[in-house]
Design a protein around this motif. Structure first.
Motif, short mmCIF file in Angstrom:
data_model
loop_
_atom_site.label_atom_id
_atom_site.label_comp_id
_atom_site.label_asym_id
_atom_site.label_seq_id
_atom_site.Cartn_x
_atom_site.Cartn_y
_atom_site.Cartn_z
N PRO A 15 0.46 -59.54 -63.78
CA PRO A 15 0.15 -60.36 -63.27
C PRO A 15 0.90 -61.78 -63.89
CG PRO A 15 -1.58 -59.70 -64.25
CD PRO A 15 -0.76 -58.65 -64.44
N LYS A 16 1.37 -62.61 -63.12
CA LYS A 16 2.05 -63.77 -64.07
C LYS A 16 0.94 -64.96 -64.26
CE LYS A 16 6.27 -63.06 -61.79
NZ LYS A 16 6.13 -62.00 -61.03
N TYR A 17 0.67 -64.85 -65.59
CA TYR A 17 -0.39 -66.16 -66.07
C TYR A 17 0.44 -67.23 -66.27
CZ TYR A 17 -3.43 -61.94 -66.92
OH TYR A 17 -4.14 -61.12 -66.64
N ALA A 18 -0.18 -68.45 -65.73
CA ALA A 18 0.30 -69.80 -65.99
C ALA A 18 0.50 -70.30 -67.22
CB ALA A 18 -0.53 -70.81 -64.91
N GLY B 217 -7.41 -56.96 -58.45
CA GLY B 217 -8.24 -56.41 -59.40
C GLY B 217 -8.95 -57.23 -60.02
N ASP B 218 -10.13 -56.99 -60.25
CA ASP B 218 -11.30 -57.87 -61.02
C ASP B 218 -10.81 -58.45 -62.41
OD1 ASP B 218 -12.60 -58.46 -58.67
OD2 ASP B 218 -14.55 -57.93 -59.56
N ILE B 219 -10.27 -57.82 -63.26
CA ILE B 219 -9.81 -58.21 -64.46
C ILE B 219 -8.66 -58.99 -64.37
CG2 ILE B 219 -10.65 -56.83 -66.18
CD1 ILE B 219 -7.84 -55.47 -66.44
N VAL B 220 -8.04 -59.26 -63.19
CA VAL B 220 -6.88 -60.23 -63.16
C VAL B 220 -7.26 -61.56 -62.39
CG1 VAL B 220 -4.51 -60.42 -62.00
CG2 VAL B 220 -5.11 -58.28 -63.08
N ASP C 15 -6.54 -65.27 -64.32
CA ASP C 15 -7.42 -65.70 -65.33
C ASP C 15 -7.59 -64.98 -66.52
OD1 ASP C 15 -9.49 -67.19 -66.81
OD2 ASP C 15 -10.84 -67.04 -65.36
N PRO C 16 -6.79 -65.12 -67.65
CA PRO C 16 -6.97 -64.32 -68.91
C PRO C 16 -8.59 -63.93 -69.30
CG PRO C 16 -5.52 -66.14 -69.11
CD PRO C 16 -6.39 -66.31 -67.96
N GLU C 17 -9.44 -64.99 -69.24
CA GLU C 17 -10.78 -64.68 -69.41
C GLU C 17 -11.23 -63.44 -68.94
OE1 GLU C 17 -13.42 -65.88 -71.42
OE2 GLU C 17 -11.60 -66.78 -72.36
N LEU C 18 -11.03 -63.16 -67.68
CA LEU C 18 -11.51 -62.12 -66.71
C LEU C 18 -10.98 -60.68 -67.62
CD1 LEU C 18 -10.51 -63.00 -63.18
CD2 LEU C 18 -12.81 -63.00 -64.30
N LEU C 19 -9.92 -60.50 -68.43
CA LEU C 19 -9.84 -59.36 -69.28
C LEU C 19 -10.89 -59.10 -70.16
CD1 LEU C 19 -6.25 -60.34 -70.19
CD2 LEU C 19 -7.08 -58.59 -68.72
N LEU C 20 -11.65 -60.05 -70.72
CA LEU C 20 -12.68 -60.17 -71.42
C LEU C 20 -14.02 -59.57 -70.77
CD1 LEU C 20 -11.75 -63.04 -73.71
CD2 LEU C 20 -12.13 -60.49 -74.74
N ARG C 21 -14.02 -60.27 -69.88
CA ARG C 21 -15.32 -59.94 -68.72
C ARG C 21 -15.08 -58.59 -68.55
NH1 ARG C 21 -15.79 -64.40 -70.13
NH2 ARG C 21 -16.28 -63.23 -72.13
N GLY C 22 -13.85 -58.04 -67.86
CA GLY C 22 -13.69 -56.53 -67.55
C GLY C 22 -14.08 -55.56 -68.71
N TYR C 23 -13.62 -56.03 -69.96
CA TYR C 23 -13.74 -55.04 -71.22
C TYR C 23 -15.44 -55.08 -71.37
CZ TYR C 23 -13.05 -53.05 -75.74
OH TYR C 23 -13.00 -52.26 -76.87
#
Ligand code: PEP
Ligand code: CO
Length: 453
Positions: free
Chosen positions: A25-28, A140-143, A156-164
């Motif tokens: 993904p390309k994060y802003a 996917g839900d971590i992206v 949304d980078p926060e989703l990486l933490l939510r996925g973990y």
């Protein structure tokens, strides 16, 4: 092949950043991403190196024909579905399928769930257009989120933490269920079937449970022992390690061992779309101590597979590489034999597993993605036969299944047709076998394996 890929000295967890990384993904805001990654890398791991090494040993037994690998679960987990019922249902179908397979094959079954981290999906296009509006695809839900608004599709980078965190919750519950006796054969109520459609199979299943319980009682009486310990069941986790910054954050050294472990999952795998030798995914995977899977398909040549084996398993260790072939029923006869032939000729070790799902996807006239049960079964049968014919052995199967009563794949004993797909189609990405279809496939495979014995 570039020989540099065989040189361990220039690998480090971030060396993939020097290679072309597709499907990322390309994060802003790169700073926000980095902050999330920094937090991730300080969180405790989800799995341990002991478990990872234990899986490697189990896979080595698969390679020498003593065990069989069952890898199954959702195509794509969602943060929302991290709920009691869904986890129990999916664990139950995995356990019950494995039970049926043990009965037929009399081999140890290595159970690996597609869960606790299966949150990032490869996509064939970067963008999606609806009614003249173009937005980034759902990855996917971590992206990002699946709804079709600019806000929801923004990575949304926060989703990486939510996925973990969700992966940790899932694993925690699975471990407690297993540790608490969910899989104990002394409690057949946990094995109760929930067949709605196929009473013949239900009967066969009950007979099997009965016969196993009786044999166990017999052995316990003769040996004056209780088998609970020896039935101590292990379940391993796996996911497609697609999002490389996320995976890198979990890649660590552990005390008293050499090398680097991805401690977010036991068995990470490389998807079909990202298996290029000079790509970032192969670069990342080549430095891991975990056993690793790699998907191969109609565009993967025998030489490419040979080189993947060399790069991903420099020391040619047993149990290190799982080659997951997904050709589709129409192509397996043409594609698989030359690959097995070359890998064997050059003396490389690998576990062979068949994914009969991803090569058999098609769109109905209504534009719904589906798979036909008979194509899935037929590809699997051909996989068994081809491996037999060339003196190799099919070591495992890789499936997309759910314990839920969805209608996503057509066919099976309940004869689901395209009209039924409109009733309970829940998967946001690929169609899964539902509970009945999954159990039916397990029975058919089990019969096939018992005839081979
Ligand atoms: C998957 O396993 O969900 C997947 C996308 O598979 P493949 O990489 O084989 O297409
Ligand atoms: Co899929």
């Amino acid at each position: 092949m570039n020989d540099r890929l065989l040189n361990a000295a220039d690998w480090y967890p971030g060396s993939w950043r020097n290679k072309p990384a597709t499907q990322q993904p390309k994060y802003a805001d790169p700073e926000k991403l980095q902050a999330a990654i920094n937090r991730l890398s300080r969180l405790p791991p989800l799995v341990t190196s002991w478990e990872i090494e234990s899986l490697k040993q189990h896979l080595a037994s698969v390679e020498n024909g003593q065990a069989f690998l069952l890898q199954a679960g959702d195509c794509c987990e969602s943060l929302e579905d991290c709920a009691t019922e869904a986890i129990v249902r999916n664990l139950k179908v995995l356990m019950q399928m494995s039970f049926v397979l043990i009965y037929g094959s009399l081999r140890k079954i290595v159970r690996v769930g597609r869960f606790a981290g299966q949150y990032a999906k490869p996509r064939s296009a970067e963008f999606e257009t609806r009614d003249g509006v173009t937005l980034p695809v759902y990855r996917g839900d971590i992206v990002n989120r699946s709804g079709f608004t600019a806000e929801e599709r923004e990575p949304d980078p926060e989703l990486l933490l939510r996925g973990y965190e969700r992966a940790a919750l899932t694993l925690n519950f699975v471990r407690s269920l297993i540790g608490g006796g969910f899989a104990d054969l002394h409690h057949p109520e946990n094995w109760e079937l929930d067949f709605r459609t196929n009473s013949l199979r239900a009967e066969a299943y009950l007979e099997m449970v009965h016969s196993i319980t009786r044999s166990m009682q017999f052995m316990e009486t003769v040996m004056s022992a209780h088998f609970r310990e020896s039935y101590g069941v292990e379940i391993f986790s796996s996911h497609e390690a697609l999002h490389l910054s996320y995976e890198e954050a979990q890649t660590r050294k552990v005390p008293r061992r050499t090398g680097w472990y991805n401690l977010s999952t036991h068995l990470p795998w490389i998807g079909y779309r990202t298996n290029a030798l000079d790509g970032a995914h192969v670069e990342y995977f080549r430095g891991l101590e975990n056993p690793v899977g790699v998907k191969i398909g109609p565009n993967t040549t025998p030489e490419h597979v040979r080189d993947l084996c060399r790069v991903l398993n420099r020391d040619n260790q047993p149990g290190k590489v799982v080659l997951i072939h997904r050709f589709g029923v129409d192509q397996i006869d043409k594609c698989l034999p030359p690959i097995i032939e070359l890998v064997r000729r050059v003396g490389l070790r690998a576990t062979w597993s068949c994914d009969p799902m991803h090569g058999n996807t098609y769109l109905t006239d209504q534009g719904i993605k589906t798979r036909d049960f008979s194509d899935i079964y037929d590809e699997l049968v051909r996989a068994f036969e081809i491996h037999n014919e060339v003196g190799s052995g099919l070591g495992g199967v890789h499936l997309e299944v759910t314990g839920d009563n969805v209608t996503e794949c057509v066919g099976g004993a309940a004869c689901l047709d395209e009209i039924d797909l409109q009733r309970a189609y829940k998967s946001p990405v690929d169609p899964r076998l539902n509970y009945d279809q999954a159990m039916e496939l397990a029975f058919l495979m089990s019969e096939k394996m018992s005839r081979k014995r």
